[in-house]
Design a protein around this motif. Sequence first.
Motif, PDB file in Angstrom:
ATOM      1  N   LEU A   6       8.609  -4.313  13.938  1.00  0.00           N
ATOM      2  CA  LEU A   6       7.340  -4.329  13.204  1.00  0.00           C
ATOM      3  C   LEU A   6       6.369  -5.334  13.816  1.00  0.00           C
ATOM      4  CD1 LEU A   6       5.583  -3.580  10.752  1.00  0.00           C
ATOM      5  CD2 LEU A   6       6.758  -5.392   9.477  1.00  0.00           C
ATOM      6  N   ALA A   7       6.880  -6.514  14.183  1.00  0.00           N
ATOM      7  CA  ALA A   7       6.013  -7.527  14.802  1.00  0.00           C
ATOM      8  C   ALA A   7       5.406  -6.982  16.093  1.00  0.00           C
ATOM      9  CB  ALA A   7       6.822  -8.789  15.081  1.00  0.00           C
ATOM     10  N   GLY A   8       6.217  -6.275  16.881  1.00  0.00           N
ATOM     11  CA  GLY A   8       5.701  -5.685  18.117  1.00  0.00           C
ATOM     12  C   GLY A   8       4.635  -4.643  17.850  1.00  0.00           C
ATOM     13  N   LEU A   9       4.861  -3.771  16.868  1.00  0.00           N
ATOM     14  CA  LEU A   9       3.873  -2.731  16.542  1.00  0.00           C
ATOM     15  C   LEU A   9       2.557  -3.344  16.063  1.00  0.00           C
ATOM     16  CD1 LEU A   9       6.158  -0.136  14.691  1.00  0.00           C
ATOM     17  CD2 LEU A   9       5.078   0.141  16.928  1.00  0.00           C
ATOM     18  N   VAL A  10       2.656  -4.377  15.200  1.00  0.00           N
ATOM     19  CA  VAL A  10       1.426  -5.010  14.693  1.00  0.00           C
ATOM     20  C   VAL A  10       0.663  -5.702  15.830  1.00  0.00           C
ATOM     21  CG1 VAL A  10       0.551  -6.841  13.188  1.00  0.00           C
ATOM     22  CG2 VAL A  10       2.324  -5.291  12.353  1.00  0.00           C
ATOM     23  N   PHE A  50      16.276  -6.549  12.646  1.00  0.00           N
ATOM     24  CA  PHE A  50      16.024  -5.481  13.621  1.00  0.00           C
ATOM     25  C   PHE A  50      14.644  -4.855  13.408  1.00  0.00           C
ATOM     26  CE2 PHE A  50      16.286  -0.947  14.747  1.00  0.00           C
ATOM     27  CZ  PHE A  50      16.544  -1.067  16.092  1.00  0.00           C
ATOM     28  N   ARG A  51      14.388  -4.473  12.164  1.00  0.00           N
ATOM     29  CA  ARG A  51      13.087  -3.830  11.881  1.00  0.00           C
ATOM     30  C   ARG A  51      11.943  -4.840  11.936  1.00  0.00           C
ATOM     31  NH1 ARG A  51      13.802   0.835   7.252  1.00  0.00           N
ATOM     32  NH2 ARG A  51      15.620   1.870   8.168  1.00  0.00           N
ATOM     33  N   GLY A  52      12.233  -6.095  11.584  1.00  0.00           N
ATOM     34  CA  GLY A  52      11.175  -7.103  11.615  1.00  0.00           C
ATOM     35  C   GLY A  52      10.643  -7.341  13.018  1.00  0.00           C
ATOM     36  N   LEU A  53      11.553  -7.403  14.008  1.00  0.00           N
ATOM     37  CA  LEU A  53      11.109  -7.582  15.399  1.00  0.00           C
ATOM     38  C   LEU A  53      10.284  -6.390  15.863  1.00  0.00           C
ATOM     39  CD1 LEU A  53      14.319  -9.106  17.056  1.00  0.00           C
ATOM     40  CD2 LEU A  53      12.131 -10.250  16.649  1.00  0.00           C
ATOM     41  N   ALA A  70      -6.480  -2.111   3.843  1.00  0.00           N
ATOM     42  CA  ALA A  70      -5.473  -3.177   3.727  1.00  0.00           C
ATOM     43  C   ALA A  70      -4.308  -2.725   2.852  1.00  0.00           C
ATOM     44  CB  ALA A  70      -6.113  -4.442   3.164  1.00  0.00           C
ATOM     45  N   ALA A  71      -4.621  -2.017   1.750  1.00  0.00           N
ATOM     46  CA  ALA A  71      -3.562  -1.520   0.864  1.00  0.00           C
ATOM     47  C   ALA A  71      -2.691  -0.497   1.588  1.00  0.00           C
ATOM     48  CB  ALA A  71      -4.189  -0.897  -0.387  1.00  0.00           C
ATOM     49  N   LEU A  72      -3.316   0.402   2.368  1.00  0.00           N
ATOM     50  CA  LEU A  72      -2.551   1.395   3.127  1.00  0.00           C
ATOM     51  C   LEU A  72      -1.696   0.733   4.206  1.00  0.00           C
ATOM     52  CD1 LEU A  72      -5.220   4.234   3.552  1.00  0.00           C
ATOM     53  CD2 LEU A  72      -3.129   4.310   2.171  1.00  0.00           C
ATOM     54  N   ALA A  73      -2.242  -0.304   4.847  1.00  0.00           N
ATOM     55  CA  ALA A  73      -1.480  -1.007   5.892  1.00  0.00           C
ATOM     56  C   ALA A  73      -0.255  -1.696   5.289  1.00  0.00           C
ATOM     57  CB  ALA A  73      -2.380  -2.021   6.595  1.00  0.00           C
ATOM     58  N   VAL A  74      -0.434  -2.332   4.128  1.00  0.00           N
ATOM     59  CA  VAL A  74       0.706  -2.982   3.459  1.00  0.00           C
ATOM     60  C   VAL A  74       1.745  -1.942   3.048  1.00  0.00           C
ATOM     61  CG1 VAL A  74       1.395  -4.265   1.406  1.00  0.00           C
ATOM     62  CG2 VAL A  74      -0.645  -4.954   2.671  1.00  0.00           C
ATOM     63  N   ALA A  75       1.270  -0.786   2.537  1.00  0.00           N
ATOM     64  CA  ALA A  75       2.209   0.280   2.145  1.00  0.00           C
ATOM     65  C   ALA A  75       2.989   0.789   3.354  1.00  0.00           C
ATOM     66  CB  ALA A  75       1.427   1.426   1.494  1.00  0.00           C
ATOM     67  N   ALA A  76       2.306   0.940   4.490  1.00  0.00           N
ATOM     68  CA  ALA A  76       2.985   1.403   5.712  1.00  0.00           C
ATOM     69  C   ALA A  76       4.037   0.393   6.160  1.00  0.00           C
ATOM     70  CB  ALA A  76       1.958   1.640   6.822  1.00  0.00           C
ATOM     71  N   ILE A  77       3.699  -0.902   6.069  1.00  0.00           N
ATOM     72  CA  ILE A  77       4.641  -1.950   6.488  1.00  0.00           C
ATOM     73  C   ILE A  77       5.865  -1.977   5.569  1.00  0.00           C
ATOM     74  CG2 ILE A  77       4.929  -4.459   6.596  1.00  0.00           C
ATOM     75  CD1 ILE A  77       2.043  -4.606   7.645  1.00  0.00           C
ATOM     76  N   VAL A  78       5.629  -1.882   4.243  1.00  0.00           N
ATOM     77  CA  VAL A  78       6.749  -1.877   3.287  1.00  0.00           C
ATOM     78  C   VAL A  78       7.643  -0.661   3.522  1.00  0.00           C
ATOM     79  CG1 VAL A  78       7.338  -1.683   0.844  1.00  0.00           C
ATOM     80  CG2 VAL A  78       5.499  -3.212   1.564  1.00  0.00           C
ATOM     81  N   ALA A  79       7.019   0.508   3.741  1.00  0.00           N
ATOM     82  CA  ALA A  79       7.801   1.721   3.995  1.00  0.00           C
ATOM     83  C   ALA A  79       8.623   1.587   5.275  1.00  0.00           C
ATOM     84  CB  ALA A  79       6.862   2.929   4.091  1.00  0.00           C
ATOM     85  N   PHE A  80       8.028   1.006   6.301  1.00  0.00           N
ATOM     86  CA  PHE A  80       8.751   0.840   7.578  1.00  0.00           C
ATOM     87  C   PHE A  80       9.972  -0.056   7.396  1.00  0.00           C
ATOM     88  CE2 PHE A  80       9.577  -1.364  11.576  1.00  0.00           C
ATOM     89  CZ  PHE A  80       9.636  -0.306  12.464  1.00  0.00           C
ATOM     90  N   MET A  81       9.851  -1.086   6.577  1.00  0.00           N
ATOM     91  CA  MET A  81      10.949  -2.053   6.419  1.00  0.00           C
ATOM     92  C   MET A  81      12.039  -1.570   5.458  1.00  0.00           C
ATOM     93  SD  MET A  81      10.346  -4.565   8.418  1.00  0.00           S
ATOM     94  CE  MET A  81      11.499  -5.781   7.810  1.00  0.00           C
ATOM     95  N   THR A  82      11.699  -0.642   4.568  1.00  0.00           N
ATOM     96  CA  THR A  82      12.659  -0.314   3.498  1.00  0.00           C
ATOM     97  C   THR A  82      13.183   1.120   3.506  1.00  0.00           C
ATOM     98  OG1 THR A  82      10.813   0.214   2.000  1.00  0.00           O
ATOM     99  CG2 THR A  82      11.657  -2.044   1.946  1.00  0.00           C
ATOM    100  N   ILE A 105      -2.030   1.036  10.465  1.00  0.00           N
ATOM    101  CA  ILE A 105      -1.633   2.188   9.639  1.00  0.00           C
ATOM    102  C   ILE A 105      -1.076   3.311  10.509  1.00  0.00           C
ATOM    103  CG2 ILE A 105      -2.514   4.017   8.134  1.00  0.00           C
ATOM    104  CD1 ILE A 105      -4.568   1.921   7.110  1.00  0.00           C
ATOM    105  N   PHE A 106      -1.776   3.630  11.597  1.00  0.00           N
ATOM    106  CA  PHE A 106      -1.341   4.734  12.463  1.00  0.00           C
ATOM    107  C   PHE A 106      -0.027   4.418  13.170  1.00  0.00           C
ATOM    108  CE2 PHE A 106      -5.944   6.269  12.891  1.00  0.00           C
ATOM    109  CZ  PHE A 106      -5.757   7.194  11.892  1.00  0.00           C
ATOM    110  N   LEU A 107       0.075   3.210  13.728  1.00  0.00           N
ATOM    111  CA  LEU A 107       1.277   2.882  14.495  1.00  0.00           C
ATOM    112  C   LEU A 107       2.495   2.700  13.584  1.00  0.00           C
ATOM    113  CD1 LEU A 107       0.355   0.460  17.427  1.00  0.00           C
ATOM    114  CD2 LEU A 107       0.753   2.905  17.448  1.00  0.00           C
ATOM    115  N   VAL A 108       2.375   1.847  12.565  1.00  0.00           N
ATOM    116  CA  VAL A 108       3.520   1.558  11.692  1.00  0.00           C
ATOM    117  C   VAL A 108       3.855   2.778  10.829  1.00  0.00           C
ATOM    118  CG1 VAL A 108       4.405   0.058   9.888  1.00  0.00           C
ATOM    119  CG2 VAL A 108       2.962  -0.898  11.696  1.00  0.00           C
ATOM    120  N   GLY A 109       2.819   3.392  10.215  1.00  0.00           N
ATOM    121  CA  GLY A 109       3.055   4.578   9.399  1.00  0.00           C
ATOM    122  C   GLY A 109       3.582   5.739  10.223  1.00  0.00           C
ATOM    123  N   GLY A 110       2.982   5.952  11.408  1.00  0.00           N
ATOM    124  CA  GLY A 110       3.431   7.043  12.283  1.00  0.00           C
ATOM    125  C   GLY A 110       4.862   6.850  12.751  1.00  0.00           C
ATOM    126  N   GLN A 111       5.202   5.599  13.122  1.00  0.00           N
ATOM    127  CA  GLN A 111       6.558   5.332  13.580  1.00  0.00           C
ATOM    128  C   GLN A 111       7.567   5.528  12.448  1.00  0.00           C
ATOM    129  OE1 GLN A 111       7.085   4.797  16.741  1.00  0.00           O
ATOM    130  NE2 GLN A 111       9.311   4.615  16.556  1.00  0.00           N
TER     131      GLN A 111
END
Length: 321
Positions: free
Chosen positions: A47-51, A42-45, A17-29, A280-286
């Motif tokens: 991110l919603a699709g990836l999740v 733009f990134r929120g839409l 869960a901590a890694l997933a949150v870190a991946a999401i924060v990194a993707f948005m910022t 983690i894989f999808l959001v972090g990888g992207q």
Amino acid sequence: MLPDRNARPRTVLLLLAALAVAAIVAFMTVGAKGNWDFVLKFRGLKLAGLVLVAWAIALSTVLFQTVTNNRILTPALMGFDALYILIQTMLVALLGTAAVAMLDHNSVFALNAVAMALFSGLLFRWLFAGEERSLHLLVLAGIIFGVFFKSLASLMQRLLDPNEFMVLQDSFFASFNRIDATLLGVSAAIVAVVSAVVIPMLPRLDVLALGRPMAISLGVNYRREVSLVLIAVALLVSASTALVGPVTFFGLLVASLAHALIGNARHAMLIPAAVLLSIIFLVGGQTILERVFGFDTALSVIIEFVGGIAFIILIVRKAIR
């Protein structure tokens, strides 16, 4: 004092869960500049699709492996992806790419979802009408239908105009860069409804994982539960396929890792672990591909490559045993 058997799964889930949150924060910022209202929207839409895709693929694969009692199978083997390709090919052959582009995306999505749900329901009813048969026969029939759908789609593609064929081919490769934002609402609704149905089933899924004879002897309505699970899998696969395209081995990869990390078959622990790994894989990888490699590499290619290797390793390990 007996050791707590849930201590390790809980620790793993907290770390994931901590890694997933870190991946999401990194993707948005990471790399965000300029107007934050535009950046966040733009990134929120995206991110919603990836999740949503991560959730749908992980949940559908774990559910499918549970009812088939086999950890090297994925819903793609049932011919769902091939049916999606056949439907897209038929639409282009009948209407042309220009007319298909003008169609309402939600209607096309509904057509795919209904076709896949009907396919799984009819296949199950046909095979299990009358005397009970092995679930492996269902999987074998799914594989044969998948080959039939692909062959029929291939035949129709050969009759298409070359330009229309090239446009059609693009829709057959999974892309996490062009998620259709118009489908996010209906996809989120499907994933939410299916998840709401699956959560009360978690204890029964633990029993189904023991196999058909044991599940029936323990009082589970095997036929009804497996029917529900297969329809849920069809809806989840249609949601993820409509958003990014066919994905074959990614679900197998995250489900196998979830089993290895959690260390037991309890679905209350296994499904959240698979979903978090998938995010983690999808959001972090992207994030890495967009910010480090500048879109020079397709995430789907890497995921399918790693997932394919995991599939081969699982087969070799099973053969050695």
